[in-house]
Design an enzyme around this catalytic site. Structure first.
Site, PDB file in Angstrom:
ATOM      1  N   CYS A 379      16.281  41.748 -54.896  1.00  0.00           N
ATOM      2  CA  CYS A 379      17.116  41.637 -55.723  1.00  0.00           C
ATOM      3  C   CYS A 379      17.070  40.497 -56.936  1.00  0.00           C
ATOM      4  O   CYS A 379      16.076  40.890 -58.021  1.00  0.00           O
ATOM      5  CB  CYS A 379      18.694  41.224 -55.251  1.00  0.00           C
ATOM      6  SG  CYS A 379      20.214  41.483 -56.095  1.00  0.00           S
ATOM      7  N   HIS A 519      18.696  45.454 -51.033  1.00  0.00           N
ATOM      8  CA  HIS A 519      18.575  44.487 -49.908  1.00  0.00           C
ATOM      9  C   HIS A 519      18.067  45.174 -48.680  1.00  0.00           C
ATOM     10  O   HIS A 519      18.938  45.587 -47.870  1.00  0.00           O
ATOM     11  CB  HIS A 519      19.974  43.599 -49.839  1.00  0.00           C
ATOM     12  CG  HIS A 519      20.389  42.814 -50.842  1.00  0.00           C
ATOM     13  ND1 HIS A 519      19.983  41.428 -50.744  1.00  0.00           N
ATOM     14  CD2 HIS A 519      20.978  43.104 -52.075  1.00  0.00           C
ATOM     15  CE1 HIS A 519      20.390  40.944 -51.904  1.00  0.00           C
ATOM     16  NE2 HIS A 519      20.863  41.803 -52.639  1.00  0.00           N
ATOM     17  N   GLU A 521      16.837  44.194 -46.351  1.00  0.00           N
ATOM     18  CA  GLU A 521      16.992  43.372 -44.851  1.00  0.00           C
ATOM     19  C   GLU A 521      18.204  43.832 -44.153  1.00  0.00           C
ATOM     20  O   GLU A 521      18.477  43.477 -42.867  1.00  0.00           O
ATOM     21  CB  GLU A 521      16.879  41.953 -45.223  1.00  0.00           C
ATOM     22  CG  GLU A 521      18.178  41.431 -45.943  1.00  0.00           C
ATOM     23  CD  GLU A 521      18.065  41.756 -47.353  1.00  0.00           C
ATOM     24  OE1 GLU A 521      18.731  40.785 -48.145  1.00  0.00           O
ATOM     25  OE2 GLU A 521      17.253  42.202 -47.973  1.00  0.00           O
TER      26      GLU A 521
END
Length: 547
Positions: A379, A519, A521
């Site tokens: 990001c 993102h 993750e």
């Protein structure tokens, strides 16, 4: 119709209700049941989206674009069940819904009260999708006795009373403090906590007791007697070296059996714990170590980057290495220089908001590019890598972000990163203005990126030409600078399906340098690591081997 498990906490906050809920969900799955987990938060914010990371930790984003509590990340990581907007609710959202209905006249002129209107709204939320799973696990945030939680506890009391007998149980987490002077575990706080529950019409079926010391059988029997639960339903919960040891630890303590007994499910299906045996084997039998620097602006609170830390752990499991992550304050990097990154095998620059600390992130991206150190920009981390390339490779020394100009109230930069005013979401176009409310106005949720054939990112995704990950941002890299930046050596290897929004950047001549606007993750799990994190740790492992 689903069976309901309500998870509450007493004595003190931060006992680990979210982790216990997630572990229980995993244990029920291991016995062949389907589950969904929900979080009910008593705070008056509509959602955590506008809350500071220092206040609340990270904001976890779902595929359908909800900004939620970080406990939903635990739920997903342990069960693999993707959370939805309907899995997170706050007092603020409940009251907002009630007031909107009142303004529309849906209550036909009645006086609006906590009972029944607010409690009915909570009960309606609880039943969403209850025909889809075997068990619905609902965690109530805060601690029993908190005034803001009372509407939720009252709604649960009504809900349990209205459902058929045996459809709902309550699991209560408490703390057993240890007095070193007398060498005793004290059960009285747990007794008082259960008494508080009983005073509002609720009684626990299972007690989970956190303790730093072994709980003697006589103390468990005492708790059972005074709290009106079966002795084998008093479950000890000890501190663990890894959160991923929780399913095996709770199974060994008998939590899943106690829950199934409370529902009268007998004989209980035998559990298959092989998934968690493998997870722990990978954790405990690592074959090396890599050092990763996470360069961010919220490093004082690790929960601000909770999913990043867990995804790194998962990447380590995939490569059978231990990941030692150090949190490097990007402002400190600005003051003391990029030499602070010497000795690391990989660098991550995660997301964030605002200008503070961003020059340190730019310096980290430059260090990684010039020193050939594996780099993962997420990001804001991708945006800072683009700004670094624009300044130092593409002859744009004043490159920056419109976000920072907006904060300063004047134009200082050539905005290679700009405020996104329009984008396509599904079958319609979304429009945003700078003056819009902050909450819920970003590009949120899962979006597809089209990948360049032969690119590093495509290789990481096994040659796929598309990837889908979750987003949470309101500023984008401006695609009009693409040609200028690609001529300087930066490759735009992933774009939105309409070709307007850069999603992935990389350097073809670098061992491993990738930035993503999304993102990744958020979708990583110990038994299914995010490919980008697995690839990043693999590159760091290779770099460590060559040193």
């Amino acid at each position: 119709m689903a069976r309901y498990i309500f998870i509450t906490g007493g004595v003190v906050s931060s006992l680990g209700k979210g982790l216990a809920s997630a572990a229980l969900g995993a244990l029920l799955q291991a016995r062949g049941f389907t589950v969904r987990l929900r979080k009910l938060d008593p705070y008056l914010n509509v959602d955590p989206g506008t809350m500071s990371p220092f206040e609340h930790g990270e904001v976890f984003v779902t595929d359908d674009g909800a900004e939620t509590d970080l406990d939903l990340g635990h739920y997903e990581r342990f069960t693999g069940v993707h959370a939805r907007k309907t899995d997170s609710i706050s007092s603020g959202r409940i009251y907002s819904n009630v007031l909107e209905k009142e303004r529309r006249g849906e209550y036909l002129g009645k006086t609006i009260q906590v009972i029944p209107h607010v409690t009915n709204e909570i009960k309606d939320f609880l039943t969403i999708g209850d025909d889809e799973v075997d068990f619905m696990l609902c965690e109530i945030g805060g601690t029993v006795g908190d005034i803001e939680g009372l509407p939720f506890f009252e709604a649960i009391r009504q809900f349990i009373h209205e459902r058929p007998r045996g459809q709902c149980i309550l699991m209560h987490l408490t703390l057993l403090p240890y007095l070193a002077a007398s060498g005793e575990l004290k059960t009285k706080p747990t007794q008082h906590s259960v008494k508080e529950l009983q005073s509002i019409g609720l009684a626990p079926d299972v007690l989970v007791c956190r303790s730093e010391h072994p709980i003697p059988e006589k103390e468990r029997a005492k708790i059972a007697l005074f709290c009106n639960v079966r002795p084998d339903h008093v479950i000890p919960a000890y501190d663990l070296k890894s959160i991923y040891a929780a399913p095996l630890a709770y199974h060994s303590a008998g939590l899943d059996q106690a829950v199934l007994d409370a529902f009268g499910i007998s004989p209980a299906p035998r559990p298959d714990m092989s998934r968690w045996d493998d997870v722990m084997d990978r954790l405990q039998n690592a074959e090396g170590e890599v050092k990763i620097a996470i360069v961010g602006k919220y490093t004082q609170l690790e929960d601000a980057y909770k999913s990043i830390a867990e995804a790194l752990t998962h990447g380590g499991m995939a490569n059978r290495v231990r990941v030692k992550a150090d949190w490097v304050d990007s402002e400190k990097l600005e003051g003391e220089g990029a030499h602070l990154l010497d000795g690391y095998h990989g660098i991550i620059v995660p997301g964030g908001f605002g200008e503070r600390g961003t020059e340190g992130m730019v310096a980290a991206a430059r260090y990684a590019r010039e020193k050939q150190v594996p780099y993962l920009g997420i990001c804001l981390g991708m945006q800072m890598a683009v700004i670094e390339a624009a300044r130092n490779l593409a002859d744009m020394p004043d490159a920056g972000s419109e976000e920072f100009d907006h904060e300063a109230g004047k134009t200082r930069f050539t905005p290679v990163v700009y405020h996104l005013k329009e984008w396509v979401q599904g079958n319609y176009t979304v429009n945003r203005k700078l003056g819009d409310d902050k909450g819920g106005t970003m590009r949120l949720g899962a979006y597809t990126a089209v990948l360049e054939p032969g690119s590093k990112i495509s290789e990481i995704y096994d040659g796929a030409l598309e990837m889908e990950d979750r987003h949470r941002h309101r500023y984008e890299v401006d695609a009009k600078y693409r040609d200028q930046l690609e001529d300087a050596g930066l490759r735009f290897s992933g774009m939105s399906p309409d070709g307007k929004l850069p999603e992935v950047i990389e350097y073809p001549d670098h061992p491993w340098f990738i930035g993503v606007q999304s993102h990744p993750e958020l979708k990583s799990k110990p038994f299914a690591p995010a490919p980008l994190f697995a690839g990043f740790v693999e590159a760091a492992k290779e770099g460590a081997r060559l040193v």
